[in-house]
Design an enzyme around this catalytic site. Structure first.
Site, mmCIF file in Angstrom:
data_model
loop_
_atom_site.group_PDB
_atom_site.id
_atom_site.type_symbol
_atom_site.label_atom_id
_atom_site.label_comp_id
_atom_site.label_asym_id
_atom_site.label_seq_id
_atom_site.Cartn_x
_atom_site.Cartn_y
_atom_site.Cartn_z
ATOM 1 N N CYS A 1 8.147 -2.828 22.022
ATOM 2 C CA CYS A 1 7.635 -3.803 21.064
ATOM 3 C C CYS A 1 8.348 -5.146 21.140
ATOM 4 C CB CYS A 1 7.729 -3.237 19.654
ATOM 5 S SG CYS A 1 6.781 -1.717 19.432
ATOM 6 N N CYS B 1 3.534 1.265 6.827
ATOM 7 C CA CYS B 1 3.368 1.142 8.285
ATOM 8 C C CYS B 1 2.667 -0.153 8.682
ATOM 9 C CB CYS B 1 2.536 2.312 8.818
ATOM 10 S SG CYS B 1 3.217 3.940 8.442
ATOM 11 N N SER B 2 3.002 -0.624 9.881
ATOM 12 C CA SER B 2 2.293 -1.763 10.464
ATOM 13 C C SER B 2 0.934 -1.297 10.972
ATOM 14 C CB SER B 2 3.119 -2.386 11.590
ATOM 15 O OG SER B 2 3.452 -1.415 12.565
ATOM 16 N N ILE C 1 -2.518 -1.026 13.669
ATOM 17 C CA ILE C 1 -2.971 -0.867 15.057
ATOM 18 C C ILE C 1 -3.839 -2.089 15.336
ATOM 19 C CG2 ILE C 1 -4.272 0.531 16.698
ATOM 20 C CD1 ILE C 1 -1.685 1.839 15.678
ATOM 21 N N HIS D 1 0.106 -6.026 14.312
ATOM 22 C CA HIS D 1 1.139 -5.765 15.323
ATOM 23 C C HIS D 1 0.517 -5.509 16.703
ATOM 24 C CE1 HIS D 1 4.740 -4.580 17.244
ATOM 25 N NE2 HIS D 1 4.817 -3.323 16.850
#
Length: 401
Positions: free
Chosen positions: A85, A219-220, A222, A347
């Site tokens: 990342c 959570c980030s 998809i 992200h």
């Protein structure tokens, strides 16, 4: 050492790129950045491109060769980089290093990720498997979604060691969703949540791993998306016809890597992350207190807290409190993740590190969207990670003078 400036920034809207192919993504990223300052790609001397799942999800390697297909780029020093990342941040450092070596005076850093299909749908199991490759083999067994599982463990550790409540981390997500509402490029710009919604287990919000505290809103996203930066020396700015006063200087930068295996090291105080951030500060000749704009790698809410601590804005264990007290807000002591962060902006893995610098450059130039623009921005810092807080790329930006 030559000074390096951000001459142009360009990004797609984050979310879904639908049927856009990888060659088209790269072409759009390069042409988009060039169009921001009215130049052709042929003016670029060097380049670098970062992506993470291009082989596992897109079945496409040698991304540098795709960049070289643009008119005027064939035969030039271009490379593909991968650092999980942190690939976007690594692409930026790759271009800086080429410019410092004297290979040219103008370069472009591109990052992208295409995680959804032509209809905008995602295969969660396939994506989970592809991302799992960026963990240590010994830490994969028994985990369905490896990275959320690893960070659920980190979150549990953070809560217990620092006596932080789940609600405190939920407030980070709520603040970032609120910021994303005003960011036209953000994936979750049409979504608003409250702390109660972020805490209540119903609908899409569920515990990701049984027995661990990580929930969906922690959570980030998809995400599909791309971002690109044109970097230049002072000589390069003259060639581009760009006024230095319209640019942002990358005054400090550093990279460090910790062991891939999470076990056996202090992930609540990652050594490499602190070392890279402090080296970037030292290079720029500034201190954490001088910074009032930042973008940190909040792949999960616990990283929003830890990232705040790595910046030096909060003591170890006090990062969540910094957010709860409003200090990370647009009008706070240091405006952190005014873009919406990875949690709400999105992200697109390879683009994330580049987008952090781009957004900070907008802030320093007074170009951020209304409602998100920081008053009197002085200095900005970015913290981009890869893996289970393994690879770290940190930068410090300031208005060019």
């Amino acid at each position: 050492m030559k000074r390096i400036y951000i001459a142009a920034y360009h990004q797609s809207k984050f979310g879904k790129l639908m049927a856009m192919s990888v060659p088209e993504i790269i072409q759009n990223a390069v042409n988009g950045a060039c169009s921001e300052i009215g130049v052709e790609p042929a003016v670029l001397d060097v380049g670098s491109i970062g992506a993470t799942c291009n082989i596992s999800l897109n079945e496409q390697g040698l991304l540098a060769g795709l960049m070289a297909m643009l008119p005027g780029l064939a035969g030039k020093p271009i490379e593909s980089v991968e650092n999980a990342c942190a690939s976007g941040g690594q692409a930026v450092l790759s271009v800086i290093q080429k410019l410092l070596l004297g290979w040219g005076d103008v370069g472009i850093a591109v990052g992208y990720e295409k995680m959804r299909d032509a209809e905008g749908k995602m295969d969660g199991k396939l994506i989970g498997k592809a991302l799992g490759y960026f963990s240590h083999p010994d830490e994969r067994e028994g985990k369905v979604f490896i990275f959320p599982h690893l960070f659920a463990e980190i979150m549990e550790c953070y809560l217990k060691v620092h006596r932080v409540r789940e609600e405190d981390l939920a407030q980070i997500a709520v603040a970032e969703y609120a910021n994303a509402r005003q960011n036209p490029y953000a994936q979750m710009r049409n979504v608003q949540i409250t702390v109660d919604q972020a805490m209540k287990i119903e609908g899409i919000n569920r515990y990701i791993v049984e027995g661990l505290p990580l929930k969906t809103y922690d959570c980030s996203q998809i995400t599909d998306g791309y971002a690109s930066l044109i970097l230049a020396t002072e000589e390069g700015l003259q060639r581009l016809g760009v006024n230095k006063a319209d640019c942002v200087e990358i005054a400090g930068y550093a990279q460090a890597t910790d062991p891939l295996k999470k076990a056996g090291r202090d992930v609540l105080r990652p050594e490499g992350a602190y070392r890279a951030m402090n080296k970037a500060y030292d290079m720029a000749g500034v201190k954490p207190g001088d910074v009032n704009v930042a973008e940190v790698h909040d792949c999960f809410t616990v990283m929003g807290a830890i990232g705040t601590e790595v910046l030096g804005k909060a003591a170890v264990g006090q990062g969540a409190r910094y957010w709860c007290e409003g200090k990370a807000g647009v009008d706070g002591e240091c405006a952190i993740n005014t873009s919406g962060g990875l949690i709400a902006k999105g992200h697109p893995i390879g683009a994330t590190g580049i987008a952090m610098l781009g957004w900070c450059a907008w802030q320093l130039r007074g170009k951020a969207p209304t409602g998100l623009q920081v008053k009197n921005p002085r200095l900005a810092a970015t913290f981009n990670i890869g893996g289970p807080i393994c690879a770290s790329v940190c930068t410090v930006l300031r208005p060019a003078t």
